[in-house]
Design an enzyme around this catalytic site. Structure first.
Site, PDB file in Angstrom:
ATOM      1  N   ASP A  66       0.843  -1.197   0.000  1.00 45.01           N
ATOM      2  CA  ASP A  66       0.000   0.000   0.000  1.00 45.01           C
ATOM      3  C   ASP A  66       0.879   1.248   0.000  1.00 45.01           C
ATOM      4  OD1 ASP A  66      -2.875   1.143   0.654  1.00 45.01           O
ATOM      5  OD2 ASP A  66      -1.458   2.230   1.914  1.00 45.01           O
ATOM      6  N   TYR A  82       3.121   9.661  -0.362  1.00 42.08           N
ATOM      7  CA  TYR A  82       4.222   9.063   0.400  1.00 42.08           C
ATOM      8  C   TYR A  82       5.592   9.314  -0.247  1.00 42.08           C
ATOM      9  CZ  TYR A  82       0.354   6.383   2.512  1.00 42.08           C
ATOM     10  OH  TYR A  82      -0.816   5.992   3.117  1.00 42.08           O
ATOM     11  N   LYS A 100      -2.744   5.880  -4.325  1.00 42.57           N
ATOM     12  CA  LYS A 100      -3.861   6.785  -4.022  1.00 42.57           C
ATOM     13  C   LYS A 100      -3.577   8.164  -4.609  1.00 42.57           C
ATOM     14  CE  LYS A 100      -3.672   4.640   0.564  1.00 42.57           C
ATOM     15  NZ  LYS A 100      -2.238   4.562   0.886  1.00 42.57           N
ATOM     16  N   HIS A 148      -7.466   9.418  -1.677  1.00 40.95           N
ATOM     17  CA  HIS A 148      -6.819   9.356  -0.358  1.00 40.95           C
ATOM     18  C   HIS A 148      -7.707   9.921   0.761  1.00 40.95           C
ATOM     19  CE1 HIS A 148      -2.468   9.024   1.266  1.00 40.95           C
ATOM     20  NE2 HIS A 148      -3.311   8.833   2.239  1.00 40.95           N
TER      21      HIS A 148
HETATM   22  P1  NDP Z   1       0.476   1.030  12.062  1.00 41.11           P
HETATM   23  O1  NDP Z   1      -0.685   0.858  12.968  1.00 41.11           O
HETATM   24  O2  NDP Z   1       0.704   0.057  10.977  1.00 41.11           O
HETATM   25  O3  NDP Z   1       1.755   1.139  13.004  1.00 41.11           O
HETATM   26  C1  NDP Z   1       3.054   1.332  12.526  1.00 41.11           C
HETATM   27  C2  NDP Z   1       3.956   1.517  13.733  1.00 41.11           C
HETATM   28  O4  NDP Z   1       3.950   0.328  14.524  1.00 41.11           O
HETATM   29  C3  NDP Z   1       5.392   1.781  13.357  1.00 41.11           C
HETATM   30  O5  NDP Z   1       5.909   2.684  14.308  1.00 41.11           O
HETATM   31  C4  NDP Z   1       6.062   0.415  13.487  1.00 41.11           C
HETATM   32  O6  NDP Z   1       7.423   0.586  13.844  1.00 41.11           O
HETATM   33  C5  NDP Z   1       5.274  -0.189  14.617  1.00 41.11           C
HETATM   34  N1  NDP Z   1       5.152  -1.669  14.498  1.00 41.11           N
HETATM   35  C6  NDP Z   1       4.828  -2.382  13.396  1.00 41.11           C
HETATM   36  N2  NDP Z   1       4.810  -3.697  13.659  1.00 41.11           N
HETATM   37  C7  NDP Z   1       5.126  -3.830  14.973  1.00 41.11           C
HETATM   38  C8  NDP Z   1       5.292  -4.941  15.831  1.00 41.11           C
HETATM   39  N3  NDP Z   1       5.118  -6.190  15.388  1.00 41.11           N
HETATM   40  N4  NDP Z   1       5.619  -4.703  17.128  1.00 41.11           N
HETATM   41  C9  NDP Z   1       5.800  -3.439  17.586  1.00 41.11           C
HETATM   42  N5  NDP Z   1       5.655  -2.351  16.823  1.00 41.11           N
HETATM   43  C10 NDP Z   1       5.335  -2.534  15.522  1.00 41.11           C
HETATM   44  O7  NDP Z   1       0.377   2.540  11.505  1.00 41.11           O
HETATM   45  P2  NDP Z   1       0.472   3.310  10.119  1.00 41.11           P
HETATM   46  O8  NDP Z   1      -0.073   4.642  10.399  1.00 41.11           O
HETATM   47  O9  NDP Z   1       1.797   3.232   9.504  1.00 41.11           O
HETATM   48  O10 NDP Z   1      -0.577   2.558   9.170  1.00 41.11           O
HETATM   49  C11 NDP Z   1      -0.261   1.477   8.334  1.00 41.11           C
HETATM   50  C12 NDP Z   1      -0.408   1.845   6.872  1.00 41.11           C
HETATM   51  O11 NDP Z   1      -1.712   2.334   6.606  1.00 41.11           O
HETATM   52  C13 NDP Z   1       0.493   2.996   6.408  1.00 41.11           C
HETATM   53  O12 NDP Z   1       1.840   2.613   6.235  1.00 41.11           O
HETATM   54  C14 NDP Z   1      -0.196   3.379   5.129  1.00 41.11           C
HETATM   55  O13 NDP Z   1       0.107   2.464   4.096  1.00 41.11           O
HETATM   56  C15 NDP Z   1      -1.655   3.278   5.532  1.00 41.11           C
HETATM   57  N6  NDP Z   1      -2.186   4.573   6.011  1.00 41.11           N
HETATM   58  C16 NDP Z   1      -3.181   5.161   5.241  1.00 41.11           C
HETATM   59  C17 NDP Z   1      -3.717   6.361   5.622  1.00 41.11           C
HETATM   60  C18 NDP Z   1      -4.785   6.957   4.773  1.00 41.11           C
HETATM   61  O14 NDP Z   1      -5.140   8.130   5.007  1.00 41.11           O
HETATM   62  N7  NDP Z   1      -5.338   6.256   3.825  1.00 41.11           N
HETATM   63  C19 NDP Z   1      -3.268   7.097   6.814  1.00 41.11           C
HETATM   64  C20 NDP Z   1      -2.244   6.387   7.571  1.00 41.11           C
HETATM   65  C21 NDP Z   1      -1.763   5.177   7.172  1.00 41.11           C
HETATM   66  P3  NDP Z   1       8.698   0.320  12.863  1.00 41.11           P
HETATM   67  O15 NDP Z   1       8.329   0.740  11.470  1.00 41.11           O
HETATM   68  O16 NDP Z   1       9.742   1.189  13.485  1.00 41.11           O
HETATM   69  O17 NDP Z   1       9.014  -1.134  12.959  1.00 41.11           O
END
Ligand code: NDP
Length: 273
Positions: free
Chosen positions: A43, A48, A73, A106
């Site tokens: 995604d 991004y 998006k 988006h």
């Molecule tokens: P998430 O809920 O996926 O959380 C990501 C965070 O959690 C990062 O800090 C990551 O750290 C940490 N993490 C991931 N896996 C683990 C684990 N197993 N244990 C502990 N910590 C963990 O949040 P996002 O906001 O990134 O959402 C995911 C995706 O959704 C985005 O990347 C994007 O593609 C999409 N999105 C879409 C939006 C929209 O408006 N349409 C808005 C926001 C997100 P680290 O990377 O340091 O490992």
């Protein structure tokens, strides 16, 4: 891997990798690692600024294109029919792909009132075979209602913030009634739910990590999830959620954590372009 059947019969992996805030310089390695682990869905988004790097990982991979599911998006700055078609071409030039599996609006940015024209551009791309499916993101019921009334193609899904602290019951019910799947962004609430005592307790009970418990909870509700991580061990951990099951009591315990609490913007207030 489990797949969900979209309302136009396209199959989409229920788990994918989100790459928001992953720098273009690092995203090729991150996506390559995820593909090696077994992920098939990625995604990304115009916003991004990492579509180049995502495309490079896809080109470097021996996995046939038809086995991958790539989402992008159109950003708020490119709403409107012609702007959206241009944004799509820019994304495709960066990704260097022949087609996209899923293209989303988006945010609705209702204050500018251009999301219907924008959606009509997505319909053109769908009818022209440039994308296999089209959908929306961050749409509330009133925005979806306008799309369903004023456009022809029902969105296959609505990508919205969704996690144990924000369960979106009303929106979810509306989407289900209209054959629109929920795709959960921030499925881990950006990590905020992982220290919740109820989640930690379930993790101990199932000998899984808190993240695996939360992701499994999503999977058992037939949501599509796109957890983000740049950490190789977490990317792997988040993939291994298909070998255990939460009981209905476990599911209810997580349901009770709802606080209607967002980590991100309210769709009606998001006006950034
Ligand atoms: P998430 O809920 O996926 O959380 C990501 C965070 O959690 C990062 O800090 C990551 O750290 C940490 N993490 C991931 N896996 C683990 C684990 N197993 N244990 C502990 N910590 C963990 O949040 P996002 O906001 O990134 O959402 C995911 C995706 O959704 C985005 O990347 C994007 O593609 C999409 N999105 C879409 C939006 C929209 O408006 N349409 C808005 C926001 C997100 P680290 O990377 O340091 O490992």
């Amino acid at each position: 891997m489990k797949y969900e059947r979209l309302n136009n019969n396209v199959l989409m992996p229920q788990l994918g990798l989100g790459v928001y805030k992953v720098l273009n310089e690092e995203v090729t390695d991150v996506v390559t690692h995820a593909l090696n682990v077994g992920y098939r869905s990625i995604d990304t988004a115009q916003f991004y600024e990492n579509e180049d790097g995502v495309g490079e990982a896809i080109r470097n991979s021996p996995i046939p294109r038809e086995d991958l599911f790539i989402t992008s998006k159109v950003w708020n700055s490119h709403h409107g029919y012609d702007n959206t078609l241009r944004a799509f071409e820019e994304s495709m030039e960066k990704l260097k792909l022949e087609y996209l599996d899923l293209y989303l609006i988006h945010w609705p940015t209702p204050m500018y009132d251009q999301y219907i024209e924008t959606y009509k551009a997505l319909e053109k791309l769908y009818h022209d075979g440039r994308v296999k499916a089209i959908g929306v993101s961050n749409f509330n019921i009133e925005h979806l209602e306008r799309v369903l009334n004023e456009c022809d193609v029902t969105p296959v899904l609505n990508q919205v913030e969704y996690h144990p602290y924000l369960q979106q019951d009303e929106l979810k019910k509306y989407c289900r009634e209209h054959s629109i799947l929920i795709e959960a962004w921030s499925p881990l609430a950006r990590g905020n739910v992982l220290n919740d005592p109820a989640i930690v307790h379930l993790a101990k009970k199932h000998q899984k990590s808190p993240a695996q418990i939360v992701l499994r909870w999503h999977i058992q509700q037939d949501s599509i999830i796109i957890p983000k991580s740049v950490t190789p061990s977490r990317i792997r951990e988040n993939f291994h959620i298909f070998d255990f099951e939460l009981s209905s009591e476990d599911m209810k315990k997580i349901e009770k954590l709802n606080r209607n609490e967002r980590t991100g913007r309210d769709p009606n207030e998001m006006n950034v372009r």
